[in-house]
Design a protein around this motif. Structure first.
Motif, short mmCIF file in Angstrom:
data_model
loop_
_atom_site.label_atom_id
_atom_site.label_comp_id
_atom_site.label_asym_id
_atom_site.label_seq_id
_atom_site.Cartn_x
_atom_site.Cartn_y
_atom_site.Cartn_z
N GLY A 193 0.78 -1.23 0.00
CA GLY A 193 0.00 0.00 0.00
C GLY A 193 0.81 1.28 0.00
O GLY A 193 0.23 2.36 -0.07
N LEU A 194 2.13 1.18 0.06
CA LEU A 194 2.97 2.38 0.02
C LEU A 194 3.14 2.86 -1.42
O LEU A 194 2.82 2.14 -2.37
CB LEU A 194 4.33 2.09 0.65
N PHE A 195 3.65 4.08 -1.56
CA PHE A 195 3.80 4.68 -2.88
C PHE A 195 5.27 4.96 -3.19
O PHE A 195 6.03 5.39 -2.32
CB PHE A 195 3.01 5.99 -2.98
N ASN A 196 5.64 4.71 -4.45
CA ASN A 196 6.95 5.08 -4.98
C ASN A 196 6.76 6.19 -6.00
O ASN A 196 5.90 6.09 -6.88
CB ASN A 196 7.64 3.89 -5.64
N LEU A 197 7.55 7.25 -5.87
CA LEU A 197 7.43 8.42 -6.74
C LEU A 197 8.65 8.50 -7.65
O LEU A 197 9.78 8.31 -7.21
CB LEU A 197 7.31 9.70 -5.93
N THR A 198 8.40 8.81 -8.93
CA THR A 198 9.48 9.02 -9.90
C THR A 198 9.15 10.25 -10.73
O THR A 198 8.05 10.35 -11.28
CB THR A 198 9.66 7.81 -10.83
N SER A 199 10.10 11.16 -10.81
CA SER A 199 9.88 12.39 -11.57
C SER A 199 11.05 12.60 -12.54
O SER A 199 12.21 12.44 -12.16
CB SER A 199 9.77 13.60 -10.64
N GLU A 200 10.72 12.95 -13.79
CA GLU A 200 11.73 13.20 -14.81
C GLU A 200 11.69 14.67 -15.22
O GLU A 200 10.63 15.23 -15.49
CB GLU A 200 11.50 12.32 -16.04
N LEU A 201 12.88 15.28 -15.27
CA LEU A 201 13.00 16.68 -15.66
C LEU A 201 13.93 16.76 -16.87
O LEU A 201 15.12 16.51 -16.76
CB LEU A 201 13.57 17.52 -14.51
N PRO A 202 13.40 17.14 -18.06
CA PRO A 202 14.26 17.26 -19.24
C PRO A 202 15.10 18.53 -19.17
O PRO A 202 14.62 19.59 -18.75
CB PRO A 202 13.26 17.30 -20.40
N LEU A 203 16.35 18.43 -19.62
CA LEU A 203 17.27 19.57 -19.67
C LEU A 203 17.65 19.82 -21.12
O LEU A 203 18.00 18.90 -21.85
CB LEU A 203 18.53 19.30 -18.84
N LEU A 204 17.58 21.08 -21.52
CA LEU A 204 17.91 21.45 -22.89
C LEU A 204 19.33 21.94 -22.99
O LEU A 204 19.90 22.48 -22.04
CB LEU A 204 16.93 22.52 -23.40
N GLN A 205 19.91 21.76 -24.15
CA GLN A 205 21.28 22.21 -24.40
C GLN A 205 21.38 23.73 -24.21
O GLN A 205 20.50 24.48 -24.61
CB GLN A 205 21.69 21.84 -25.83
N GLY A 206 22.45 24.15 -23.57
CA GLY A 206 22.67 25.58 -23.36
C GLY A 206 22.01 26.12 -22.11
O GLY A 206 21.98 27.34 -21.90
N SER A 207 21.47 25.25 -21.25
CA SER A 207 20.86 25.73 -20.00
C SER A 207 21.90 26.41 -19.13
O SER A 207 23.04 25.96 -19.00
CB SER A 207 20.25 24.55 -19.24
N ASN A 208 21.51 27.55 -18.53
CA ASN A 208 22.44 28.33 -17.72
C ASN A 208 22.42 27.94 -16.26
O ASN A 208 23.14 28.54 -15.46
CB ASN A 208 22.11 29.83 -17.85
N PHE A 209 21.58 26.97 -15.90
CA PHE A 209 21.46 26.59 -14.50
C PHE A 209 22.47 25.51 -14.16
O PHE A 209 22.68 24.57 -14.91
CB PHE A 209 20.04 26.11 -14.17
N SER A 210 23.09 25.66 -13.00
CA SER A 210 24.13 24.72 -12.59
C SER A 210 23.68 23.79 -11.48
O SER A 210 24.33 22.78 -11.22
CB SER A 210 25.37 25.49 -12.13
N LYS A 211 22.56 24.10 -10.80
CA LYS A 211 22.13 23.29 -9.66
C LYS A 211 20.63 23.04 -9.73
O LYS A 211 19.83 23.96 -9.91
CB LYS A 211 22.49 23.99 -8.34
N TYR A 212 20.26 21.75 -9.54
CA TYR A 212 18.86 21.35 -9.55
C TYR A 212 18.58 20.58 -8.25
O TYR A 212 19.35 19.69 -7.88
CB TYR A 212 18.55 20.45 -10.75
N THR A 213 17.47 20.92 -7.58
CA THR A 213 17.13 20.31 -6.30
C THR A 213 15.80 19.56 -6.42
O THR A 213 14.79 20.14 -6.85
CB THR A 213 17.01 21.37 -5.19
N CYS A 214 15.82 18.28 -6.06
CA CYS A 214 14.61 17.46 -6.03
C CYS A 214 14.08 17.43 -4.60
O CYS A 214 14.79 17.01 -3.69
CB CYS A 214 14.93 16.05 -6.53
N VAL A 215 12.85 17.89 -4.40
CA VAL A 215 12.26 17.98 -3.06
C VAL A 215 11.00 17.11 -3.01
O VAL A 215 10.15 17.18 -3.91
CB VAL A 215 11.90 19.43 -2.70
N VAL A 216 10.88 16.30 -1.95
CA VAL A 216 9.72 15.43 -1.76
C VAL A 216 8.79 16.06 -0.74
O VAL A 216 9.22 16.40 0.37
CB VAL A 216 10.14 14.03 -1.30
#
Length: 333
Positions: A193-216
């Protein structure tokens, strides 16, 4: 049939007491239990001032939707189902604390429970709700491809398992911007009865961001855990001088092997030629001529200093003057 028998016994006892207003069963309205831990459902019997020497004859705990009682006390005997018992270890019929202990809380433990009590001074019942929660695991991020830089497309995948109720995963860029709308989340329910979560985040070429944070976040909107992923900077990944400026040691050794004998051969030939020229110059000198050559890497012979010239011979040959040389040396002539 077992439940009907219990309810019949309980009804008979209640009718025979005839003092339903002398006792009150008071239960907490709600309790939150943690998955895999014990959960306490608190209920106590309160007697009025008119009730004296109150003794409990029947206690029944049942859960909404279940046919059989979870715990039954009758005629001095306690019959619990596995995983349930009185919270008081040494409980007896004079103990007004009739709380129920759930020894191992699971997802199915959530629901509404009813405690029914019959005493020699009256009877009453009350309900209590149990909520079950399970904390999600610390999220883990992996990428596709394995190494992501700002110069190529990629995908970040965040997984968090074993939570209840269903929560959510959000992505934050540089700790400020929520990119949850740009991601795709999938939810999988397990057998327990428990849940497993999966999230996908696409990144495009030339993105200026250096840090990504996954928060539950849990079902109540509270933040549980997070994981930070830093994208590699291509300029830091490639270090050291350019490949075109690096000369392999094999090339250097090969050059020495081929070039050194060739240089020695050339110098040897020049020395042989110079010796021949020296001999010719000496012959010419004896006849009054001028020198024409020099040894490899050495000054011409004979050597000149000022307006005179000398040979390197130890003979008594007279030193002669060169009038043309003297004119060149003296600008006044």
């Amino acid at each position: 049939m077992a439940l009907l028998g219990v309810l019949f016994i309980f009804s008979v006892i209640c009718i025979s007491t005839g003092n339903a207003g002398f006792v009150v069963v008071q239960c907490s309205s709600e309790n939150v239990g943690q998955y895999g831990q014990q959960s306490l459902l608190e209920c106590v019997v309160r007697a009025t001032q008119d009730a004296t020497d109150t003794q409990i004859r029947v206690v029944t705990w049942k859960k909404e939707g279940d046919e059989n009682p979870l715990l039954l006390f009758h005629k001095g005997q306690t019959t619990p189902l596995s995983g349930y018992k009185f919270a008081e270890p040494s409980w007896d019929n004079k103990n007004m604390n009739v709380s129920l202990l759930v020894t191992n809380t699971v997802v199915k433990s959530a629901g509404i429970y009813t405690c029914m009590v019959a005493t020699n001074s009256g009877d009453d019942e009350s309900n209590i709700r149990l909520k079950v929660t399970a904390k999600y695991s610390v999220p883990v991020i992996h990428s596709r491809p394995e190494k992501i830089t700002r110069t190529a497309n990629g995908t970040l995948i965040c997984d968090a398992d074993g939570g209840y109720p269903q929560g959510e995963i959000h992505w934050f860029v540089d700790d400020k911007t929520d990119w949850a709308k740009g991601s795709k989340m999938e939810v999988t329910e397990t057998e327990n009865g428990l849940f497993n979560l999966t999230s996908e985040l696409p990144l495009l070429q030339g993105s200026n961001f250096s840090k990504y944070t996954c928060v539950v976040f849990n079902a109540s909107g509270g933040e549980e855990n997070e994981f930070i992923y830093e994208v590699q900077d291509l300029s830091k990944v490639i270090s050291g001088p350019p490949a075109s400026k690096i000369v392999p040691p094999v090339v250097i050794i090969g050059s020495l092997i081929v070039g050194l004998p060739l240089a020695l051969l050339i110098c040897r030939r020049r020395n042989q030629r110079d010796h021949q020229e020296v001999a010719q110059e000496e012959a010419d000198h004896d006849k009054g001529g001028k020198p024409t050559g020099a040894l490899c890497g050495e000054p011409s012979v004979p050597l000149r200093r000022g307006g005179n010239h000398t040979t390197n011979h130890s003979s008594d040959t007279p030193v002669t003057e060169d009038p043309l040389r003297d004119r060149v040396s003296d600008p006044d002539q």
